[in-house]
Enzyme design. Structure first.
Site, mmCIF file in Angstrom:
data_model
loop_
_atom_site.group_PDB
_atom_site.id
_atom_site.type_symbol
_atom_site.label_atom_id
_atom_site.label_comp_id
_atom_site.label_asym_id
_atom_site.label_seq_id
_atom_site.Cartn_x
_atom_site.Cartn_y
_atom_site.Cartn_z
ATOM 1 N N GLY A 1 27.247 -58.539 7.467
ATOM 2 C CA GLY A 1 28.205 -58.111 6.455
ATOM 3 C C GLY A 1 28.722 -59.316 5.703
ATOM 4 O O GLY A 1 28.028 -60.323 5.563
ATOM 5 N N CYS A 2 29.944 -59.235 5.256
ATOM 6 C CA CYS A 2 30.552 -60.322 4.495
ATOM 7 C C CYS A 2 30.588 -61.598 5.333
ATOM 8 O O CYS A 2 31.061 -61.600 6.467
ATOM 9 C CB CYS A 2 31.967 -59.924 4.085
ATOM 10 S SG CYS A 2 32.849 -61.244 3.244
#
Length: 180
Positions: A9-10
């Site tokens: 993810g981020c």
């Protein structure tokens, strides 16, 4: 020192969580797994570069094992979500382990298989493949949580991952860490 590269993810969230660990000397946010040479954050966010947001750790294997890094990685994100993590959607947010050598590749594959066999996760979609090239993200993305602890995204998404690491892996957390 050895290196490990993960996408979950981020990169701000994964970076902040991994920085908590004893034996992790540095964590660098960047991009891997795509075709575009030396991409920018904006290009990667478009989803057209093929790259994932990743973090590259430099760690001391005498203080923390690669398997321990994998355990933390698989705990702080959902490896069953294809091309997304929480509010972040797109192939740039995919779950990925980019191995630096054959041993890491085999270890990561066996680790993911064991998680499925134990029933901890069903249908892991984590991409596990050799690292071809790592591109460092722009400076403003490095140590993002540390620089922006009150950022709404960080308080909602990075801080809970940090707390999860501190609670579940308390014996592996470095002794001096700032509060989220």
């Amino acid at each position: 020192m050895e290196r490990a590269t993960f996408g979950g993810g981020c990169f701000w969230c994964v970076e902040a969580a991994m920085e908590q660990l004893e034996g992790v000397e540095s964590v660098t946010s960047g991009y891997a797994g795509g075709d575009t040479e030396d991409p920018t954050y904006r290009e990667v966010c478009s989803g057209r570069t093929g790259h994932a947001e990743v973090v590259q750790l430099e760690y001391d294997p005498d203080r923390i094992a690669y398997e321990d890094l994998l355990e933390v990685f698989f705990t702080i994100h959902d490896p069953t979500q294809l091309n997304r993590q929480g509010p972040d959607v797109g192939s740039q947010y995919r779950s990925a382990v980019y191995a630096h050598d054959d041993e890491q590749l085999e270890t990561a594959e066996a680790f993911a298989e064991e998680l499925e066999n134990e029933g901890l996760y069903e249908d892991i979609v984590t991409e596990i493949e050799p690292l071809e090239t790592f591109y460092e993200a722009e400076e403003k993305h490095q140590n993002y949580f540390e620089k922006n602890p009150n950022d709404a995204y960080c308080t909602m998404h990075a801080a809970p991952k940090i707390e999860k690491v501190r609670e579940k892996f308390a014996d592996s957390v470095a002794s001096e860490q700032p509060s989220p």
